[in-house]
Write a protein that holds these residues in place. Structure first.
Motif, PDB file in Angstrom:
ATOM      1  N   GLN A 163       0.822  -1.199   0.000  1.00 54.05           N
ATOM      2  CA  GLN A 163       0.000   0.000   0.000  1.00 54.05           C
ATOM      3  C   GLN A 163       0.863   1.258   0.000  1.00 54.05           C
ATOM      4  O   GLN A 163       0.579   2.223  -0.716  1.00 54.05           O
ATOM      5  CB  GLN A 163      -0.928   0.001   1.215  1.00 54.05           C
ATOM      6  CG  GLN A 163      -1.906   1.171   1.229  1.00 54.05           C
ATOM      7  CD  GLN A 163      -2.817   1.116   2.448  1.00 54.05           C
ATOM      8  OE1 GLN A 163      -2.506   0.488   3.447  1.00 54.05           O
ATOM      9  NE2 GLN A 163      -3.947   1.767   2.361  1.00 54.05           N
ATOM     10  N   LYS A 164       1.936   1.239   0.783  1.00 50.84           N
ATOM     11  CA  LYS A 164       2.846   2.377   0.827  1.00 50.84           C
ATOM     12  C   LYS A 164       3.492   2.589  -0.528  1.00 50.84           C
ATOM     13  O   LYS A 164       3.637   3.717  -1.010  1.00 50.84           O
ATOM     14  CB  LYS A 164       3.904   2.141   1.903  1.00 50.84           C
ATOM     15  CG  LYS A 164       4.875   3.304   2.066  1.00 50.84           C
ATOM     16  CD  LYS A 164       5.863   3.026   3.185  1.00 50.84           C
ATOM     17  CE  LYS A 164       6.833   4.192   3.330  1.00 50.84           C
ATOM     18  NZ  LYS A 164       7.827   3.925   4.412  1.00 50.84           N
ATOM     19  N   LYS A 165       3.888   1.491  -1.167  1.00 52.40           N
ATOM     20  CA  LYS A 165       4.525   1.563  -2.487  1.00 52.40           C
ATOM     21  C   LYS A 165       3.561   2.141  -3.504  1.00 52.40           C
ATOM     22  O   LYS A 165       3.902   3.030  -4.291  1.00 52.40           O
ATOM     23  CB  LYS A 165       4.976   0.161  -2.914  1.00 52.40           C
ATOM     24  CG  LYS A 165       5.494   0.062  -4.343  1.00 52.40           C
ATOM     25  CD  LYS A 165       5.894  -1.366  -4.632  1.00 52.40           C
ATOM     26  CE  LYS A 165       6.444  -1.508  -6.043  1.00 52.40           C
ATOM     27  NZ  LYS A 165       5.434  -1.278  -7.076  1.00 52.40           N
ATOM     28  N   PHE A 190       7.935  -7.305 -15.832  1.00 57.80           N
ATOM     29  CA  PHE A 190       8.276  -6.319 -14.808  1.00 57.80           C
ATOM     30  C   PHE A 190       8.633  -6.960 -13.466  1.00 57.80           C
ATOM     31  O   PHE A 190       9.310  -6.336 -12.652  1.00 57.80           O
ATOM     32  CB  PHE A 190       7.109  -5.345 -14.616  1.00 57.80           C
ATOM     33  CG  PHE A 190       7.456  -4.169 -13.761  1.00 57.80           C
ATOM     34  CD1 PHE A 190       8.217  -3.123 -14.260  1.00 57.80           C
ATOM     35  CD2 PHE A 190       7.030  -4.092 -12.444  1.00 57.80           C
ATOM     36  CE1 PHE A 190       8.554  -2.039 -13.474  1.00 57.80           C
ATOM     37  CE2 PHE A 190       7.359  -3.010 -11.640  1.00 57.80           C
ATOM     38  CZ  PHE A 190       8.128  -1.975 -12.164  1.00 57.80           C
ATOM     39  N   ASP A 191       8.218  -8.190 -13.245  1.00 58.93           N
ATOM     40  CA  ASP A 191       8.454  -8.817 -11.943  1.00 58.93           C
ATOM     41  C   ASP A 191       9.938  -8.842 -11.580  1.00 58.93           C
ATOM     42  O   ASP A 191      10.305  -8.667 -10.407  1.00 58.93           O
ATOM     43  CB  ASP A 191       7.887 -10.242 -11.930  1.00 58.93           C
ATOM     44  CG  ASP A 191       6.371 -10.256 -11.910  1.00 58.93           C
ATOM     45  OD1 ASP A 191       5.788  -9.192 -11.611  1.00 58.93           O
ATOM     46  OD2 ASP A 191       5.777 -11.303 -12.193  1.00 58.93           O
ATOM     47  N   ASP A 196      15.315  -8.022  -8.985  1.00 58.69           N
ATOM     48  CA  ASP A 196      16.742  -7.855  -9.266  1.00 58.69           C
ATOM     49  C   ASP A 196      17.311  -6.502  -8.845  1.00 58.69           C
ATOM     50  O   ASP A 196      18.498  -6.389  -8.533  1.00 58.69           O
ATOM     51  CB  ASP A 196      17.010  -8.059 -10.760  1.00 58.69           C
ATOM     52  CG  ASP A 196      16.695  -9.476 -11.222  1.00 58.69           C
ATOM     53  OD1 ASP A 196      16.603 -10.362 -10.347  1.00 58.69           O
ATOM     54  OD2 ASP A 196      16.529  -9.691 -12.431  1.00 58.69           O
ATOM     55  N   PHE A 197      16.452  -5.459  -8.862  1.00 54.83           N
ATOM     56  CA  PHE A 197      16.960  -4.115  -8.615  1.00 54.83           C
ATOM     57  C   PHE A 197      16.308  -3.414  -7.420  1.00 54.83           C
ATOM     58  O   PHE A 197      16.715  -2.314  -7.049  1.00 54.83           O
ATOM     59  CB  PHE A 197      16.777  -3.241  -9.868  1.00 54.83           C
ATOM     60  CG  PHE A 197      17.406  -3.822 -11.096  1.00 54.83           C
ATOM     61  CD1 PHE A 197      18.785  -3.899 -11.216  1.00 54.83           C
ATOM     62  CD2 PHE A 197      16.621  -4.309 -12.134  1.00 54.83           C
ATOM     63  CE1 PHE A 197      19.372  -4.435 -12.355  1.00 54.83           C
ATOM     64  CE2 PHE A 197      17.200  -4.852 -13.273  1.00 54.83           C
ATOM     65  CZ  PHE A 197      18.582  -4.919 -13.379  1.00 54.83           C
ATOM     66  N   GLY A 198      15.267  -4.025  -6.843  1.00 52.18           N
ATOM     67  CA  GLY A 198      14.620  -3.436  -5.683  1.00 52.18           C
ATOM     68  C   GLY A 198      13.362  -2.660  -6.041  1.00 52.18           C
ATOM     69  O   GLY A 198      13.181  -2.206  -7.171  1.00 52.18           O
ATOM     70  N   ARG A 199      12.495  -2.490  -5.050  1.00 45.95           N
ATOM     71  CA  ARG A 199      11.192  -1.862  -5.287  1.00 45.95           C
ATOM     72  C   ARG A 199      11.304  -0.377  -5.608  1.00 45.95           C
ATOM     73  O   ARG A 199      10.480   0.162  -6.342  1.00 45.95           O
ATOM     74  CB  ARG A 199      10.277  -2.060  -4.072  1.00 45.95           C
ATOM     75  CG  ARG A 199       9.800  -3.501  -3.918  1.00 45.95           C
ATOM     76  CD  ARG A 199       8.648  -3.607  -2.944  1.00 45.95           C
ATOM     77  NE  ARG A 199       8.123  -4.954  -2.912  1.00 45.95           N
ATOM     78  CZ  ARG A 199       7.226  -5.428  -3.760  1.00 45.95           C
ATOM     79  NH1 ARG A 199       6.771  -4.657  -4.726  1.00 45.95           N
ATOM     80  NH2 ARG A 199       6.781  -6.669  -3.654  1.00 45.95           N
ATOM     81  N   GLU A 200      12.304   0.288  -5.053  1.00 44.58           N
ATOM     82  CA  GLU A 200      12.453   1.708  -5.364  1.00 44.58           C
ATOM     83  C   GLU A 200      12.735   1.907  -6.857  1.00 44.58           C
ATOM     84  O   GLU A 200      12.224   2.843  -7.477  1.00 44.58           O
ATOM     85  CB  GLU A 200      13.585   2.314  -4.524  1.00 44.58           C
ATOM     86  CG  GLU A 200      13.219   2.486  -3.063  1.00 44.58           C
ATOM     87  CD  GLU A 200      14.273   3.261  -2.300  1.00 44.58           C
ATOM     88  OE1 GLU A 200      15.251   3.720  -2.942  1.00 44.58           O
ATOM     89  OE2 GLU A 200      14.128   3.404  -1.073  1.00 44.58           O
ATOM     90  N   GLU A 201      13.539   1.020  -7.426  1.00 46.18           N
ATOM     91  CA  GLU A 201      13.802   1.099  -8.861  1.00 46.18           C
ATOM     92  C   GLU A 201      12.544   0.758  -9.645  1.00 46.18           C
ATOM     93  O   GLU A 201      12.267   1.349 -10.694  1.00 46.18           O
ATOM     94  CB  GLU A 201      14.937   0.149  -9.243  1.00 46.18           C
ATOM     95  CG  GLU A 201      15.424   0.319 -10.674  1.00 46.18           C
ATOM     96  CD  GLU A 201      15.929   1.717 -10.963  1.00 46.18           C
ATOM     97  OE1 GLU A 201      15.688   2.199 -12.087  1.00 46.18           O
ATOM     98  OE2 GLU A 201      16.540   2.331 -10.076  1.00 46.18           O
ATOM     99  N   GLY A 202      11.778  -0.203  -9.124  1.00 44.37           N
ATOM    100  CA  GLY A 202      10.515  -0.534  -9.773  1.00 44.37           C
ATOM    101  C   GLY A 202       9.571   0.648  -9.783  1.00 44.37           C
ATOM    102  O   GLY A 202       8.920   0.943 -10.790  1.00 44.37           O
ATOM    103  N   THR A 260      14.413   2.469 -19.605  1.00 41.28           N
ATOM    104  CA  THR A 260      15.364   1.370 -19.516  1.00 41.28           C
ATOM    105  C   THR A 260      15.539   0.937 -18.069  1.00 41.28           C
ATOM    106  O   THR A 260      15.299   1.696 -17.133  1.00 41.28           O
ATOM    107  CB  THR A 260      16.745   1.780 -20.070  1.00 41.28           C
ATOM    108  OG1 THR A 260      17.232   2.904 -19.326  1.00 41.28           O
ATOM    109  CG2 THR A 260      16.656   2.143 -21.541  1.00 41.28           C
ATOM    110  N   ALA A 261      15.981  -0.291 -17.886  1.00 44.11           N
ATOM    111  CA  ALA A 261      16.300  -0.817 -16.561  1.00 44.11           C
ATOM    112  C   ALA A 261      17.656  -0.269 -16.114  1.00 44.11           C
ATOM    113  O   ALA A 261      18.397   0.292 -16.920  1.00 44.11           O
ATOM    114  CB  ALA A 261      16.309  -2.345 -16.611  1.00 44.11           C
ATOM    115  N   PRO A 262      18.007  -0.435 -14.839  1.00 40.11           N
ATOM    116  CA  PRO A 262      19.288   0.065 -14.351  1.00 40.11           C
ATOM    117  C   PRO A 262      20.495  -0.489 -15.096  1.00 40.11           C
ATOM    118  O   PRO A 262      21.542   0.155 -15.152  1.00 40.11           O
ATOM    119  CB  PRO A 262      19.297  -0.370 -12.882  1.00 40.11           C
ATOM    120  CG  PRO A 262      17.870  -0.469 -12.520  1.00 40.11           C
ATOM    121  CD  PRO A 262      17.175  -0.962 -13.746  1.00 40.11           C
ATOM    122  N   ASP A 263      20.346  -1.684 -15.666  1.00 43.35           N
ATOM    123  CA  ASP A 263      21.464  -2.269 -16.409  1.00 43.35           C
ATOM    124  C   ASP A 263      21.509  -1.806 -17.861  1.00 43.35           C
ATOM    125  O   ASP A 263      22.319  -2.289 -18.656  1.00 43.35           O
ATOM    126  CB  ASP A 263      21.408  -3.796 -16.362  1.00 43.35           C
ATOM    127  CG  ASP A 263      20.085  -4.367 -16.876  1.00 43.35           C
ATOM    128  OD1 ASP A 263      19.242  -3.575 -17.341  1.00 43.35           O
ATOM    129  OD2 ASP A 263      19.903  -5.595 -16.807  1.00 43.35           O
TER     130      ASP A 263
END
Length: 239
Positions: A28-30, A75-76, A81-87, A143-146
């Motif tokens: 919910q916070k996310k 997207f999962d 792989d990169f964390g919810r903040e990146e998501g 793009t993703a972080p990578d």
């Protein structure tokens, strides 16, 4: 004695229900963080607005109403792989890109998670909307972080050609989205005429009688109501 009981209760083991409650609060916070950043209406408002439009005089006035469901592909693994903040960052970037790309005839909604909805109302023809959405998909810049370029998959349906009722129109767009996903993602698909199968002996006589009564009351076919019910069942079990 009362103080001892209080202490014992405070040291109780953490249960599965506790973990679920904590996960729910975190989710919910996310979602709130993303929603605050984008400011889009949500999935409930998507259905409410669409339902009102379909009941309006838009068809009589020659207006085109169409919807699109947009899903971020694979997207999962981003959260994993990169964390919810990146998501969150990628969902926000996707929402802003969609908002900046679509014309004023379209309203953007955040259906939930990494899925967005669009409602078009105006003079754009169905084919024009399809081409616009295809360009939106092809030019998606996130793009993703990578550094790997991400993709979108889109399902589209148009009133009153594909359906005239809100649940049926959403189901048609969702079916188109599902077909596009099965075809390999990074695609757009339009609603199409569906091959129907007859009712089977899986229903009791009482259910069929009540279904006929409901169809008469609502002024729609029994098959439409059964498809709406099936769609609700599949969503309940996330299929």
């Amino acid at each position: 004695m009362p103080k001892r009981v209080e202490k014992e209760e405070s040291l109780r083991p953490i249960t599965v229900e506790d973990h679920k409650a904590l996960a729910g609060l975190q989710l919910q916070k996310k979602q709130t963080a993303v929603d605050d950043a984008l400011g889009f209406p949500d999935g409930n408002q998507f259905e409410a607005v669409l339902d009102e439009l379909l009941k309006s005089d838009a068809e009589a006035n020659g207006e085109v109403i169409a919807i699109a469901l947009i899903d971020l592909d694979s997207f999962d693994h981003i959260n994993k792989d990169f964390g919810r903040e990146e998501g969150d960052r990628m969902i926000i970037a996707a929402g802003r890109y969609i908002q900046e790309t679509v014309p004023k005839e379209a309203t953007v909604f955040r259906i939930g998670g990494d899925e967005f909805g669009l409602i078009f109302r105006g003079t754009m023809e169905r084919e024009e909307i399809f081409l616009l959405l295809n360009d939106l998909k092809n030019n998606y810049p996130v793009t993703a972080p990578d550094g790997v370029r991400q993709t979108l998959t889109i399902g589209m349906a148009a009133a009153f050609e594909d359906a005239s009722r809100c649940p049926e129109l959403i189901r048609k767009a969702d079916s188109a989205l599902y077909r596009a996903k099965l075809s390999g993602r990074n695609r757009i698909a339009m609603a199409r005429e569906e091959k129907m199968v007859p009712k089977t002996s899986h229903y009791t006589q009482d259910q069929l009688q009540r279904l006929a009564k409901l169809a008469k009351r609502e002024g729609v076919g029994e098959a439409i109501l059964l498809r709406e019910a099936m769609d609700m069942l599949l969503k309940k079990y996330d299929i």
